[in-house]
Enzyme design. Structure first.
Site, PDB file in Angstrom:
ATOM      1  N   ASP A 499     -34.912  19.074 -26.872  1.00  0.00           N
ATOM      2  CA  ASP A 499     -35.123  18.260 -27.679  1.00  0.00           C
ATOM      3  C   ASP A 499     -36.015  16.910 -27.706  1.00  0.00           C
ATOM      4  OD1 ASP A 499     -33.355  18.406 -30.489  1.00  0.00           O
ATOM      5  OD2 ASP A 499     -33.465  16.534 -29.817  1.00  0.00           O
ATOM      6  N   ASN A 507     -41.186  10.406 -37.245  1.00  0.00           N
ATOM      7  CA  ASN A 507     -41.445  11.567 -39.068  1.00  0.00           C
ATOM      8  C   ASN A 507     -41.815   9.855 -40.066  1.00  0.00           C
ATOM      9  OD1 ASN A 507     -41.733  13.944 -39.045  1.00  0.00           O
ATOM     10  ND2 ASN A 507     -39.707  14.656 -39.136  1.00  0.00           N
ATOM     11  N   GLU A 542     -36.652  19.902 -34.058  1.00  0.00           N
ATOM     12  CA  GLU A 542     -37.350  19.663 -32.936  1.00  0.00           C
ATOM     13  C   GLU A 542     -37.062  19.831 -31.732  1.00  0.00           C
ATOM     14  OE1 GLU A 542     -33.859  16.328 -33.884  1.00  0.00           O
ATOM     15  OE2 GLU A 542     -35.520  18.137 -34.707  1.00  0.00           O
TER      16      GLU A 542
END
Length: 621
Positions: A499, A507, A542
């Site tokens: 991850d 973002n 992700e």
């Protein structure tokens, strides 16, 4: 009235009622669209005279109800007016940018200390990129106003409050006021007159119209609202040099740009970029999408026209109709695939029917041949029985001879007729069998083509469109395969869940385009460091998952550490600033009695422990 007539009458009434409902719904949608267009046209009043005239005519057309002819003639003129307005806006933005560059150059031409030269150079470096966005213009002017005031204060000049152009535009809160621009910059006195038009610069819903015609004459403008001043304050603090920031020598060259090999790790600039920033990517994506469409001949002219429009270049206003036309082609492509499949099923049904008819004909021929053989046997028996009877009844040799010859001629005729009928039946049967073989061959060829198309679509359905890695469906399929193989043959099988750390910050801080770029690069970096027998997929968001067949646990842990370090060493950067991206991972090995779900849960819990322990680490299960 018969039952059939009643049924058709009921069906007609149902269809009529359904059509009335559809007409009513269509009228509601047209009315909603009409009101939306009127409200939208009122919202953009004052932006451009030509556009405003077209929108006024549109409101009149919508009010009169002449949608077909009126809108058909008005929409092309509206599109041209909008494109002209956008072009004029871009030209005015270029003129304003050039004027700001000249102001910055004049400030840099003065004896400016190093602590102010660095913010001025940074401002000049970012000016071209930021000036393309309308919302940045007030901030840019505010920053330049503050920098100008600092330069003029250091020069020891003084002037009445808000005497400079930029100070008049945005106002000032400091007790010390900056000197007039025309006084502080003597070089501007001999320079040509600079005209900066900003008629269509819209901030929120307020248009700021200003014209600077001479350096020595400054037009008085109203002070901005408090909200605008508050919006400028964070920018002012952002451009002030920090205490621990090294002061750049004014004689040294500016900071070096990123190396070419680092350009692949650069993140996109803005979460809401201008169309020119994303135009190349949008056009390339649309072109590749058109290349992947296999449309029939009747849709090829539309496809070529759309391709030409994309190659000529797009803007925000042309993008929407292009996407509408592309959506229509996609619908046609989907319908064509459905029709092709329906045609294939219909052809398959027809060929199976023909095969059944041929098989029935062959069976009928077989039955006819069997009947003919039985008829021949009966006739031969009859002829032989008649011959025996004639021989017993004969009284002399000549009559016996005549009877035997007649019976033998009858036998020969019977055999010849049977042979001729048999030959005709075999010929017909051979022709039908040949037709059957030909149709079966064409059917097999069509089936192979359909299987190939279905396999191609299946492979596309198993691929993640962003990273190019296998997706979650492909992961489930491969996991079941490797788990079944491990159960049968034994050995080592490792499962890891990875991850990206603090991906939400990427973002939120740099935009979703930057986040997509990070995921693409990470997927590529991870895949190229794995063996061909290993398997990696994007599990979602992700998160990535890895299968390592025939790999001892210690070797798998070292491999995960290598992957983690490789991502941490990737030179991600945003506008020249380093962006740290790291991975956390959980690793587990399959043990006897395990299920795929249980092993995944162990690796997932290990990943959460890695997150809780500080991130950027590999946690064993």
């Amino acid at each position: 009235m018969s039952e059939e007539a009643e049924r058709w009458k009921e069906k007609y009434l149902q269809l009529a009622e359904r059509q009335e409902q559809l007409d009513a719904r269509w009228e509601q949608r047209v009315d909603l669209l009409r009101r939306s267009l009127v409200r939208s046209s009122l919202a953009v009043e004052g932006a451009d005279p030509a556009v405003e005239r077209c929108l006024q005519q549109m409101r009149e057309v919508l009010r009169d109800g002449d949608l077909d002819d009126g809108l058909g003639q008005l929409v092309p003129r509206l599109e041209k007016a909008v494109l002209d307005s956008e072009r004029h806006r871009q030209e005015r933005a270029v003129q304003l940018t050039e004027a700001l560059h000249r102001l910055v150059s004049q400030l840099l031409g003065m004896s400016v200390p190093a602590e102010l030269r660095k913010p001025l150079k940074r401002f000049a470096k970012d000016l071209d990129q930021r000036a393309t966005r309308l919302r940045e213009l007030p901030l840019l002017l505010g920053e330049l106003s503050v920098l100008q005031g600092q330069v003029l204060n250091l020069q020891g000049l003084s002037a009445p409050q808000q005497s400079g152009f930029l100070k008049r535009l945005f106002g000032g809160r400091d007790s010390q006021s900056a000197a007039p621009l025309e006084t502080a910059l003597p070089a501007a006195a001999s320079a040509p007159a600079v005209a900066v038009e900003a008629e269509a610069v819209v901030v929120g819903e307020t248009a700021v119209a200003s014209t600077v015609t001479e350096p020595s004459v400054v037009t008085t403008l109203p002070e901005p609202a408090n909200e605008e001043q508050q919006a400028v304050e964070p920018v002012v603090s952002a451009v002030e040099p920090e205490a621990d920031e090294p002061v750049a020598d004014p004689e040294l060259p500016p900071a070096a740009e990123p190396l070419p090999q680092e350009a692949a790790y650069a993140l996109p600039d803005s979460p809401e970029p201008a169309f020119s920033v994303v135009a190349e990517r949008v056009e390339a994506t649309l072109s590749s999408l058109l290349d992947s469409l296999h449309l029939p001949e009747q849709h090829q002219p539309q496809l070529q026209t759309l391709r030409a429009r994309i190659q000529q270049g797009l803007n925000w206003y042309e993008l929407v109709p292009v996407l509408d036309d592309l959506a229509m082609l996609m619908i046609a492509f989907s319908d064509q695939g459905q029709r092709d499949f329906e045609n294939y099923l219909q052809t398959l049904n027809e060929r199976l029917t023909a095969m059944q008819e041929n098989l029935l004909a062959a069976h009928q021929g077989h039955v006819e041949g069997r009947d003919a053989a039985q008829a021949l046997d009966a006739e031969l028996r009859e002829q032989v029985g008649g011959l025996q009877h004639s021989m017993r009844e004969a009284t002399d040799l000549n009559s016996l001879k005549r009877v035997v010859e007649a019976r033998l001629d009858g036998l020969l005729d019977t055999v010849d007729n049977y042979r001729r009928q048999r030959s005709e039946q075999e010929q017909k049967l051979g022709e039908r069998l040949q037709q059957l073989v030909s149709r079966v061959g064409s059917l097999e060829q069509a089936a192979r083509g359909l299987r190939g198309h279905l396999e191609e679509q299946r492979q596309k359905a198993l691929q993640d469109p962003l990273t190019g890695l296998p997706n979650r469906a492909a992961w489930n399929e491969r996991l079941d395969l490797e788990f079944a193989r491990w159960q049968r043959y034994g050995g080592d099988l490792l499962l890891a869940v990875l991850d990206v750390d603090h991906f939400k910050r990427v973002n939120d801080g740099y935009g979703h385009l930057a986040g997509d770029r990070v995921l693409k690069i990470i997927g590529t970096e991870l895949q190229k460091r794995l063996r061909k027998t290993d398997f990696i997929a994007r599990f979602g968001g992700e998160e990535f998952v890895v299968l390592l067949p025939n790999t001892p646990y210690e070797a798998g842990r070292q491999l995960m550490e290598t992957l983690r370090e490789s991502i941490g060493s990737c030179p991600f950067h945003f506008k020249g600033e380093r962006v740290a991206i790291t991975l956390s991972a959980g690793l587990t090995a399959f043990v006897i009695g395990d299920t795929a779900e249980r092993a995944f849960e162990r690796a997932d819990r290990a990943l959460y422990r890695a997150k809780d322990s500080g991130r950027n680490r590999v946690e064993p299960a």
